[in-house]
Design a protein around this motif. Sequence first.
Motif, PDB file in Angstrom:
ATOM      1  N   ILE A   1      10.696  21.732  17.868  1.00 34.23           N
ATOM      2  CA  ILE A   1       9.799  20.576  17.886  1.00 34.23           C
ATOM      3  C   ILE A   1       9.017  20.605  19.190  1.00 34.23           C
ATOM      4  CG2 ILE A   1       9.645  18.055  17.896  1.00 34.23           C
ATOM      5  CD1 ILE A   1      12.435  18.085  16.474  1.00 34.23           C
ATOM      6  N   ARG A   2       7.696  20.524  19.072  1.00 34.28           N
ATOM      7  CA  ARG A   2       6.861  20.393  20.272  1.00 34.28           C
ATOM      8  C   ARG A   2       6.274  18.987  20.277  1.00 34.28           C
ATOM      9  NH1 ARG A   2       1.251  23.364  22.007  1.00 34.28           N
ATOM     10  NH2 ARG A   2       0.576  22.427  20.067  1.00 34.28           N
ATOM     11  N   LEU A   3       6.535  18.262  21.354  1.00 35.31           N
ATOM     12  CA  LEU A   3       5.933  16.946  21.568  1.00 35.31           C
ATOM     13  C   LEU A   3       4.847  17.101  22.613  1.00 35.31           C
ATOM     14  CD1 LEU A   3       9.103  14.663  21.876  1.00 35.31           C
ATOM     15  CD2 LEU A   3       7.594  14.899  19.903  1.00 35.31           C
ATOM     16  N   ASN A   4       3.637  16.637  22.300  1.00 37.93           N
ATOM     17  CA  ASN A   4       2.587  16.693  23.327  1.00 37.93           C
ATOM     18  C   ASN A   4       2.692  15.455  24.210  1.00 37.93           C
ATOM     19  OD1 ASN A   4       1.235  14.584  21.999  1.00 37.93           O
ATOM     20  ND2 ASN A   4      -0.185  15.966  20.963  1.00 37.93           N
ATOM     21  N   ALA A   5       1.866  15.400  25.237  1.00 38.21           N
ATOM     22  CA  ALA A   5       1.933  14.297  26.204  1.00 38.21           C
ATOM     23  C   ALA A   5       1.701  12.943  25.543  1.00 38.21           C
ATOM     24  CB  ALA A   5       0.931  14.525  27.325  1.00 38.21           C
ATOM     25  N   ALA A   6       0.989  12.914  24.415  1.00 37.13           N
ATOM     26  CA  ALA A   6       0.727  11.661  23.693  1.00 37.13           C
ATOM     27  C   ALA A   6       1.893  11.277  22.771  1.00 37.13           C
ATOM     28  CB  ALA A   6      -0.561  11.784  22.878  1.00 37.13           C
ATOM     29  N   GLY A   7       2.924  12.136  22.706  1.00 33.99           N
ATOM     30  CA  GLY A   7       4.081  11.848  21.866  1.00 33.99           C
ATOM     31  C   GLY A   7       3.944  12.319  20.433  1.00 33.99           C
ATOM     32  N   GLU A   8       2.890  13.074  20.129  1.00 34.10           N
ATOM     33  CA  GLU A   8       2.703  13.602  18.775  1.00 34.10           C
ATOM     34  C   GLU A   8       3.582  14.839  18.603  1.00 34.10           C
ATOM     35  OE1 GLU A   8      -1.981  12.403  18.326  1.00 34.10           O
ATOM     36  OE2 GLU A   8      -1.441  14.234  19.418  1.00 34.10           O
ATOM     37  N   ALA A   9       4.273  14.911  17.455  1.00 34.61           N
ATOM     38  CA  ALA A   9       5.214  15.996  17.196  1.00 34.61           C
ATOM     39  C   ALA A   9       4.619  17.047  16.279  1.00 34.61           C
ATOM     40  CB  ALA A   9       6.484  15.430  16.572  1.00 34.61           C
ATOM     41  N   GLU A  10       5.000  18.283  16.533  1.00 30.50           N
ATOM     42  CA  GLU A  10       4.612  19.414  15.696  1.00 30.50           C
ATOM     43  C   GLU A  10       5.831  20.314  15.547  1.00 30.50           C
ATOM     44  OE1 GLU A  10       1.664  23.340  15.912  1.00 30.50           O
ATOM     45  OE2 GLU A  10       1.806  22.017  17.639  1.00 30.50           O
ATOM     46  N   LEU A  11       6.107  20.753  14.314  1.00 29.41           N
ATOM     47  CA  LEU A  11       7.184  21.706  14.087  1.00 29.41           C
ATOM     48  C   LEU A  11       6.644  23.115  14.240  1.00 29.41           C
ATOM     49  CD1 LEU A  11       8.981  20.178  10.958  1.00 29.41           C
ATOM     50  CD2 LEU A  11       9.683  20.044  13.353  1.00 29.41           C
ATOM     51  N   LEU A  12       7.273  23.908  15.081  1.00 28.48           N
ATOM     52  CA  LEU A  12       6.867  25.296  15.288  1.00 28.48           C
ATOM     53  C   LEU A  12       7.727  26.195  14.412  1.00 28.48           C
ATOM     54  CD1 LEU A  12       6.502  25.445  19.174  1.00 28.48           C
ATOM     55  CD2 LEU A  12       4.824  24.742  17.454  1.00 28.48           C
TER      56      LEU A  12
ATOM     57  N   ARG B   1       4.274  34.175  16.316  1.00 25.66           N
ATOM     58  CA  ARG B   1       3.101  33.324  16.534  1.00 25.66           C
ATOM     59  C   ARG B   1       2.959  33.087  18.024  1.00 25.66           C
ATOM     60  NH1 ARG B   1       3.372  27.705  13.793  1.00 25.66           N
ATOM     61  NH2 ARG B   1       1.596  27.395  15.150  1.00 25.66           N
ATOM     62  N   GLU B   2       1.780  32.682  18.412  1.00 24.48           N
ATOM     63  CA  GLU B   2       1.589  32.230  19.783  1.00 24.48           C
ATOM     64  C   GLU B   2       0.637  31.053  19.774  1.00 24.48           C
ATOM     65  OE1 GLU B   2      -1.627  34.699  22.237  1.00 24.48           O
ATOM     66  OE2 GLU B   2       0.016  35.967  21.548  1.00 24.48           O
ATOM     67  N   LEU B   3       0.792  30.210  20.761  1.00 18.87           N
ATOM     68  CA  LEU B   3      -0.086  29.057  20.876  1.00 18.87           C
ATOM     69  C   LEU B   3      -0.193  28.619  22.324  1.00 18.87           C
ATOM     70  CD1 LEU B   3       1.830  26.232  21.174  1.00 18.87           C
ATOM     71  CD2 LEU B   3       2.281  26.838  18.828  1.00 18.87           C
ATOM     72  N   GLN B   4      -1.243  27.906  22.585  1.00 18.34           N
ATOM     73  CA  GLN B   4      -1.505  27.353  23.906  1.00 18.34           C
ATOM     74  C   GLN B   4      -0.657  26.095  24.067  1.00 18.34           C
ATOM     75  OE1 GLN B   4      -4.422  29.119  25.291  1.00 18.34           O
ATOM     76  NE2 GLN B   4      -3.533  28.436  27.202  1.00 18.34           N
ATOM     77  N   PHE B   5      -0.174  25.847  25.276  1.00 23.31           N
ATOM     78  CA  PHE B   5       0.489  24.578  25.543  1.00 23.31           C
ATOM     79  C   PHE B   5      -0.108  23.957  26.789  1.00 23.31           C
ATOM     80  CE2 PHE B   5       3.205  27.692  27.663  1.00 23.31           C
ATOM     81  CZ  PHE B   5       3.446  27.119  28.902  1.00 23.31           C
ATOM     82  N   LYS B   6       0.155  22.668  26.981  1.00 17.72           N
ATOM     83  CA  LYS B   6      -0.438  21.920  28.089  1.00 17.72           C
ATOM     84  C   LYS B   6       0.645  21.281  28.932  1.00 17.72           C
ATOM     85  CE  LYS B   6      -4.543  20.857  25.440  1.00 17.72           C
ATOM     86  NZ  LYS B   6      -5.149  19.928  24.520  1.00 17.72           N
ATOM     87  N   ASN B   7       0.265  20.891  30.142  1.00 19.00           N
ATOM     88  CA  ASN B   7       1.183  20.123  30.971  1.00 19.00           C
ATOM     89  C   ASN B   7       1.626  18.897  30.203  1.00 19.00           C
ATOM     90  OD1 ASN B   7       1.150  21.794  33.181  1.00 19.00           O
ATOM     91  ND2 ASN B   7      -0.419  20.638  34.264  1.00 19.00           N
ATOM     92  N   GLY B   8       2.888  18.581  30.268  1.00 19.95           N
ATOM     93  CA  GLY B   8       3.414  17.417  29.578  1.00 19.95           C
ATOM     94  C   GLY B   8       3.974  17.716  28.207  1.00 19.95           C
ATOM     95  N   ASP B   9       3.733  18.918  27.667  1.00 20.52           N
ATOM     96  CA  ASP B   9       4.325  19.286  26.386  1.00 20.52           C
ATOM     97  C   ASP B   9       5.841  19.448  26.567  1.00 20.52           C
ATOM     98  OD1 ASP B   9       1.838  19.319  25.225  1.00 20.52           O
ATOM     99  OD2 ASP B   9       1.828  21.460  24.772  1.00 20.52           O
ATOM    100  N   THR B  10       6.591  19.022  25.555  1.00 16.69           N
ATOM    101  CA  THR B  10       8.041  19.146  25.553  1.00 16.69           C
ATOM    102  C   THR B  10       8.444  19.948  24.324  1.00 16.69           C
ATOM    103  OG1 THR B  10       8.301  16.997  26.647  1.00 16.69           O
ATOM    104  CG2 THR B  10      10.218  17.854  25.467  1.00 16.69           C
ATOM    105  N   PHE B  11       9.302  20.921  24.533  1.00 18.39           N
ATOM    106  CA  PHE B  11       9.802  21.754  23.442  1.00 18.39           C
ATOM    107  C   PHE B  11      11.279  21.428  23.243  1.00 18.39           C
ATOM    108  CE2 PHE B  11       6.087  23.819  25.041  1.00 18.39           C
ATOM    109  CZ  PHE B  11       5.481  24.379  23.928  1.00 18.39           C
ATOM    110  N   ILE B  12      11.646  21.055  22.020  1.00 19.62           N
ATOM    111  CA  ILE B  12      13.024  20.667  21.719  1.00 19.62           C
ATOM    112  C   ILE B  12      13.637  21.713  20.795  1.00 19.62           C
ATOM    113  CG2 ILE B  12      14.514  18.897  20.728  1.00 19.62           C
ATOM    114  CD1 ILE B  12      12.212  16.893  21.351  1.00 19.62           C
ATOM    115  N   LEU B  13      14.669  22.385  21.295  1.00 18.60           N
ATOM    116  CA  LEU B  13      15.412  23.382  20.538  1.00 18.60           C
ATOM    117  C   LEU B  13      16.778  22.783  20.234  1.00 18.60           C
ATOM    118  CD1 LEU B  13      13.375  24.868  22.554  1.00 18.60           C
ATOM    119  CD2 LEU B  13      14.724  26.873  22.095  1.00 18.60           C
TER     120      LEU B  13
END
Length: 168
Positions: free
Chosen positions: A109-120, A138-150
């Motif tokens: 789960i990737r949460l962006n700084a706005a709290g929006e979730a995306e399943l990777l 796959r690869e993707l860009q991430f930003k400061n404040g992104d949280t990755f939940i494993l």
Amino acid sequence: MDIEAAIFTARQVGGDLYDFRAFSDGTLGVMIGDVSGKGVPASLFMAMVMSEFKFFAAAGVPPETVLSGLNSKLVKESSSNLFVTVFYLIFDMKKRMVKFSNGGHLPVIRLNAAGEAELLDVSEGTPLGLIDSGYAGRELQFKNGDTFILYTDGITEAMNSRRELYDG
């Protein structure tokens, strides 16, 4: 990057695993996995998976190549009926890129700084140790404040005191 990790086994020993690999090229590999079964057999298989993972995970090696090599090794050399699910990510902090591959594990789960979730997740990737198969990356860009939940299925299969699964 801030990292937090915790593991709570269902028994004295278990088959959940994770690893962090800091590479000479400045990237960071993060792996989580879950061996089928519980107890001593799962724990012994987990130790073998961890050892072999360290062999395949090297600087510049894409996650899907690591999982493919690890899977081939486990299929050829494992005498048990156990398998392992693995999700492997490589973070490049300079480029703000993350590369990842999934071997039958729960999506990250990737949460962006706005709290929006995306399943990777990726298009293909079976659990490791069952059959020779391919793995997608796959690869993707991430930003400061992104949280990755494993996480492992200990989260998705958690129960309350009445032995009922939690629901959303």
